[in-house]
Design a protein around this motif. Structure first.
Motif, PDB file in Angstrom:
ATOM      1  N   GLY A 114       0.810  -1.206   0.000  1.00  0.00           N
ATOM      2  CA  GLY A 114       0.000   0.000   0.000  1.00  0.00           C
ATOM      3  C   GLY A 114       0.850   1.266   0.000  1.00  0.00           C
ATOM      4  N   VAL A 115       0.195   2.396   0.245  1.00  0.00           N
ATOM      5  CA  VAL A 115       0.865   3.704   0.282  1.00  0.00           C
ATOM      6  C   VAL A 115       0.527   4.364   1.605  1.00  0.00           C
ATOM      7  N   ASP A 116       1.525   4.927   2.265  1.00  0.00           N
ATOM      8  CA  ASP A 116       1.296   5.620   3.531  1.00  0.00           C
ATOM      9  C   ASP A 116       0.270   6.743   3.348  1.00  0.00           C
ATOM     10  N   GLY A 117      -0.488   6.985   4.428  1.00  0.00           N
ATOM     11  CA  GLY A 117      -1.516   8.024   4.368  1.00  0.00           C
ATOM     12  C   GLY A 117      -0.952   9.386   4.034  1.00  0.00           C
ATOM     13  N   ASP A 118       0.266   9.686   4.480  1.00  0.00           N
ATOM     14  CA  ASP A 118       0.885  10.984   4.198  1.00  0.00           C
ATOM     15  C   ASP A 118       1.191  11.161   2.723  1.00  0.00           C
ATOM     16  N   HIS A 119       1.334  10.031   2.010  1.00  0.00           N
ATOM     17  CA  HIS A 119       1.723  10.112   0.599  1.00  0.00           C
ATOM     18  C   HIS A 119       0.546   9.976  -0.353  1.00  0.00           C
ATOM     19  N   GLN A 120      -0.644   9.636   0.173  1.00  0.00           N
ATOM     20  CA  GLN A 120      -1.772   9.358  -0.714  1.00  0.00           C
ATOM     21  C   GLN A 120      -2.239  10.594  -1.475  1.00  0.00           C
ATOM     22  N   THR A 121      -2.052  11.759  -0.899  1.00  0.00           N
ATOM     23  CA  THR A 121      -2.448  12.988  -1.611  1.00  0.00           C
ATOM     24  C   THR A 121      -1.357  13.486  -2.551  1.00  0.00           C
ATOM     25  N   GLN A 122      -0.186  12.865  -2.506  1.00  0.00           N
ATOM     26  CA  GLN A 122       0.936  13.334  -3.323  1.00  0.00           C
ATOM     27  C   GLN A 122       1.178  12.485  -4.552  1.00  0.00           C
ATOM     28  N   ILE A 123       0.531  11.329  -4.641  1.00  0.00           N
ATOM     29  CA  ILE A 123       0.862  10.423  -5.752  1.00  0.00           C
ATOM     30  C   ILE A 123       0.415  10.976  -7.101  1.00  0.00           C
ATOM     31  N   PHE A 124      -0.452  12.010  -7.087  1.00  0.00           N
ATOM     32  CA  PHE A 124      -0.886  12.593  -8.360  1.00  0.00           C
ATOM     33  C   PHE A 124       0.007  13.751  -8.788  1.00  0.00           C
ATOM     34  N   GLU A 125       1.062  14.016  -8.011  1.00  0.00           N
ATOM     35  CA  GLU A 125       2.046  15.013  -8.405  1.00  0.00           C
ATOM     36  C   GLU A 125       3.076  14.378  -9.327  1.00  0.00           C
ATOM     37  N   ARG A 126       3.580  15.154 -10.238  1.00  0.00           N
ATOM     38  CA  ARG A 126       4.518  14.632 -11.231  1.00  0.00           C
ATOM     39  C   ARG A 126       5.822  14.175 -10.571  1.00  0.00           C
ATOM     40  N   PHE A 127       6.312  13.034 -11.027  1.00  0.00           N
ATOM     41  CA  PHE A 127       7.573  12.422 -10.587  1.00  0.00           C
ATOM     42  C   PHE A 127       7.538  11.929  -9.142  1.00  0.00           C
ATOM     43  N   PHE A 128       6.356  11.929  -8.517  1.00  0.00           N
ATOM     44  CA  PHE A 128       6.327  11.472  -7.127  1.00  0.00           C
ATOM     45  C   PHE A 128       6.290   9.950  -7.095  1.00  0.00           C
ATOM     46  N   ARG A 129       7.136   9.377  -6.241  1.00  0.00           N
ATOM     47  CA  ARG A 129       7.149   7.938  -5.997  1.00  0.00           C
ATOM     48  C   ARG A 129       7.296   7.696  -4.508  1.00  0.00           C
ATOM     49  N   THR A 130       6.645   6.674  -4.035  1.00  0.00           N
ATOM     50  CA  THR A 130       6.818   6.322  -2.632  1.00  0.00           C
ATOM     51  C   THR A 130       8.024   5.413  -2.483  1.00  0.00           C
ATOM     52  N   GLU A 131       8.453   5.293  -1.262  1.00  0.00           N
ATOM     53  CA  GLU A 131       9.561   4.382  -0.984  1.00  0.00           C
ATOM     54  C   GLU A 131       9.046   2.938  -0.971  1.00  0.00           C
ATOM     55  N   GLY A 132       9.914   1.982  -0.921  1.00  0.00           N
ATOM     56  CA  GLY A 132       9.533   0.574  -0.843  1.00  0.00           C
ATOM     57  C   GLY A 132       9.286   0.002  -2.214  1.00  0.00           C
ATOM     58  N   SER A 133       8.246  -0.806  -2.294  1.00  0.00           N
ATOM     59  CA  SER A 133       8.002  -1.541  -3.535  1.00  0.00           C
ATOM     60  C   SER A 133       7.530  -0.635  -4.659  1.00  0.00           C
ATOM     61  N   ARG A 134       6.815   0.476  -4.336  1.00  0.00           N
ATOM     62  CA  ARG A 134       6.325   1.357  -5.390  1.00  0.00           C
ATOM     63  C   ARG A 134       7.398   2.396  -5.712  1.00  0.00           C
ATOM     64  N   ASN A 135       8.478   1.954  -6.411  1.00  0.00           N
ATOM     65  CA  ASN A 135       9.573   2.854  -6.721  1.00  0.00           C
ATOM     66  C   ASN A 135       9.996   2.698  -8.163  1.00  0.00           C
ATOM     67  N   ARG A 136      11.116   3.291  -8.509  1.00  0.00           N
ATOM     68  CA  ARG A 136      11.542   3.306  -9.896  1.00  0.00           C
ATOM     69  C   ARG A 136      11.941   1.929 -10.397  1.00  0.00           C
ATOM     70  N   ALA A 137      12.153   0.986  -9.525  1.00  0.00           N
ATOM     71  CA  ALA A 137      12.520  -0.345  -9.977  1.00  0.00           C
ATOM     72  C   ALA A 137      11.421  -0.965 -10.824  1.00  0.00           C
ATOM     73  N   SER A 138      10.219  -0.502 -10.625  1.00  0.00           N
ATOM     74  CA  SER A 138       9.111  -1.029 -11.407  1.00  0.00           C
ATOM     75  C   SER A 138       9.046  -0.414 -12.794  1.00  0.00           C
ATOM     76  N   GLY A 139       9.826   0.594 -13.026  1.00  0.00           N
ATOM     77  CA  GLY A 139       9.935   1.145 -14.371  1.00  0.00           C
ATOM     78  C   GLY A 139       9.037   2.298 -14.695  1.00  0.00           C
ATOM     79  N   GLY A 140       8.292   2.830 -13.755  1.00  0.00           N
ATOM     80  CA  GLY A 140       7.402   3.948 -14.049  1.00  0.00           C
ATOM     81  C   GLY A 140       8.151   5.265 -14.100  1.00  0.00           C
ATOM     82  N   SER A 141       7.552   6.235 -14.823  1.00  0.00           N
ATOM     83  CA  SER A 141       8.166   7.558 -14.913  1.00  0.00           C
ATOM     84  C   SER A 141       7.664   8.508 -13.837  1.00  0.00           C
ATOM     85  N   GLY A 142       6.614   8.120 -13.145  1.00  0.00           N
ATOM     86  CA  GLY A 142       6.073   9.003 -12.113  1.00  0.00           C
ATOM     87  C   GLY A 142       5.179  10.085 -12.676  1.00  0.00           C
ATOM     88  N   LEU A 143       4.724   9.937 -13.938  1.00  0.00           N
ATOM     89  CA  LEU A 143       3.891  10.948 -14.576  1.00  0.00           C
ATOM     90  C   LEU A 143       2.498  10.445 -14.915  1.00  0.00           C
TER      91      LEU A 143
END
Length: 462
Positions: A395-424
């Motif tokens: 999941g995503v921490d509550g503090d980060h749930q309002t930020q995931i729609f910002e450009r280039f934002f990624r959370t730590e842990g499994s939802r990171n750049r290793a998955s290959g997303g651009s964050g956009l």
């Protein structure tokens, strides 16, 4: 060329208010003066007319007693004694103004000879009263000078004193008006001056500038809007800097890999094999995907994406999009479940809506652990079609749930750049949703992962 005199808004406001005050003041002064002068003359006229009537009656009585005018010839004192007696013992039917006779008067007989009066000629326009006996015979006249001619020094002095006093009042009122106008103009312009200073700071690039909101009128609303503008500019500037830093950071990694591998091939450290070319190709794909996403985001930010809205069905669009992901979900060990009504009519752009659904399903695919599941639901909650995308852990921490729609934002842990997303992708989803009059939000999912809720406004036709 001579420099022109430029008056500030403070001087203009002062002159406008002060000129208005002076216009009103002078108008009132002249109005009061005219009213006083006419009233004063009327006051004297009424008093003189009453005295002329009383004097003519008294002289008629004296004439009947003496039978001729000999009693009054060269005896001015007798006439004045008669006047004095009238002033001291006024008849109950005659309410005389105080302070006696106001103008010159003449007593003349039937032959128009002056019996009593000054040496000056008898005025033709003067007030004339007949001296009539009881049998109706007219034996003379009492003539008074025109009431407009003030003859007594006390009357003249009183009129002059009133003139001086009125001009003193005008002068003091003008000074008071100037003082009050200056205070009012300064008070009114204080918030304007603060806005001017704040605007200068904004123009100089100081976006942290704010102005004090000291009222609830139009100027207070303007100050409030100014602060909102400054806050938006400050936020946009911060986002611009962060955006540039994020872009450089996102581009640096694949470029560094490409450069390292190419240098290794040049130096002979690494051979030019199909595997090496495939590695280079994968980094080029990452760069291409990043540039495409940046282009799509810039278009959606500017509203330049072409939206060709038409009547469509959200269920059909979602089924087509989910079908294209079915094989990829199976290969990742994920289960995709759809809970859809028979139809969900909506007026929108089918291509952009499918792009939105694709990004959301891609996001769940990338950031859901193998063996998990993704559930998609559509329900109508007037006036919105509500679409939910639930996935399982992580999941995503509550503090980060309002930020995931910002450009280039990624959370730590499994939802990171290793998955290959651009964050956009989610930032593009937000722009497309807003372009359709909707909104998008994120919260914790009961499945253990992230729940994204998309609301698209739709009002059915009657």
């Amino acid at each position: 060329m001579k420099p022109t005199l430029r008056l500030g808004i403070g001087a203009k406001l002062f002159m406008a208010i002060f000129a208005t005050c002076m216009l009103v003041l002078i108008t009132m002064h002249w109005g009061v003066r005219l009213s006083f002068e006419h009233g004063f003359v009327d006051y004297i006229k009424r008093g003189n007319e009453q005295r002329l009537n009383m004097l003519s009656d008294a002289l008629a009585d004296q004439y009947e007693q003496h039978g001729n005018w000999d009693f009054v010839r060269n005896n001015d004192r007798l006439v004045f004694n008669i006047l004095r007696s009238l002033e001291q013992n006024p008849d109950s039917n005659n309410q005389l103004p105080p302070h006696g006779w106001r103008t010159q008067f003449w007593v003349i007989d039937q032959q128009y000879k002056v019996l009593v009066g000054p040496r000056s000629p008898v005025p033709q326009e003067g007030s004339r009263r007949n001296i009539t006996l009881t049998n109706g015979k007219i034996v003379g006249w009492v003539i008074g000078s025109p009431p407009e001619r003030l003859t007594r020094s006390t009357d003249i002095n009183f009129d002059q004193q009133q003139r001086r006093t009125s001009w003193y009042i005008v002068g003091l009122s003008a000074l008071l008006a100037a003082l009050v106008t200056w205070i009012i103009a300064r008070g009114l312009l204080a918030p304007v001056k603060r806005l001017v200073d704040g605007t200068h700071h904004l123009a100089a690039g100081n976006f942290a500038s704010r102005v004090e909101v000291s009222s609830h009128d139009e100027l207070g609303q303007l100050a409030h809007d100014f602060n909102r503008l400054a806050s938006s500019l400050e936020k946009n500037e911060s986002m611009r800097r962060a955006f540039m830093a994020d872009i450089s950071h996102e581009l640096r990694t694949p470029l560094a890999i490409l450069r390292g591998e190419l240098e290794a091939m040049q130096d002979g450290v690494r051979k030019l094999t199909p595997e090496a070319i495939g590695s280079l190709q994968s980094e080029v794909v990452v760069l291409t995907k990043l540039v495409d996403d940046l282009h799509q985001l810039s278009l959606s930010d500017e509203g330049a994406l072409a939206y060709r809205k038409q009547a469509t069905d959200l269920v059909q669009l979602l089924e087509v999009t989910a079908g294209s992901f079915a094989e990829r979900y199976r290969s990742h060990g994920l289960t995709l479940n759809l809970f859809l009504p028979a139809q969900a009519p909506f007026f929108g752009d089918p291509d952009r809506l499918m792009q939105l659904f694709t990004n959301l399903l891609e996001n769940s695919l990338r950031y859901t652990d193998s063996g998990g599941s993704v559930q998609v639901r559509i329900a109508y909650e007037a006036p919105y079609w509500t679409l939910t995308f639930d996935d399982s852990a992580p999941g995503v921490d509550g503090d980060h749930q309002t930020q995931i729609f910002e450009r280039f934002f990624r959370t730590e842990g499994s939802r990171n750049r290793a998955s290959g997303g651009s964050g956009l992708g989610l930032a593009i989803c937000k722009n497309i949703a807003e372009a359709h009059g909707g909104n998008i939000s994120a919260e914790h999912s009961d499945l253990g992962g992230l729940k994204i809720t998309l609301q698209l406004r739709y009002v059915p036709h009657a």
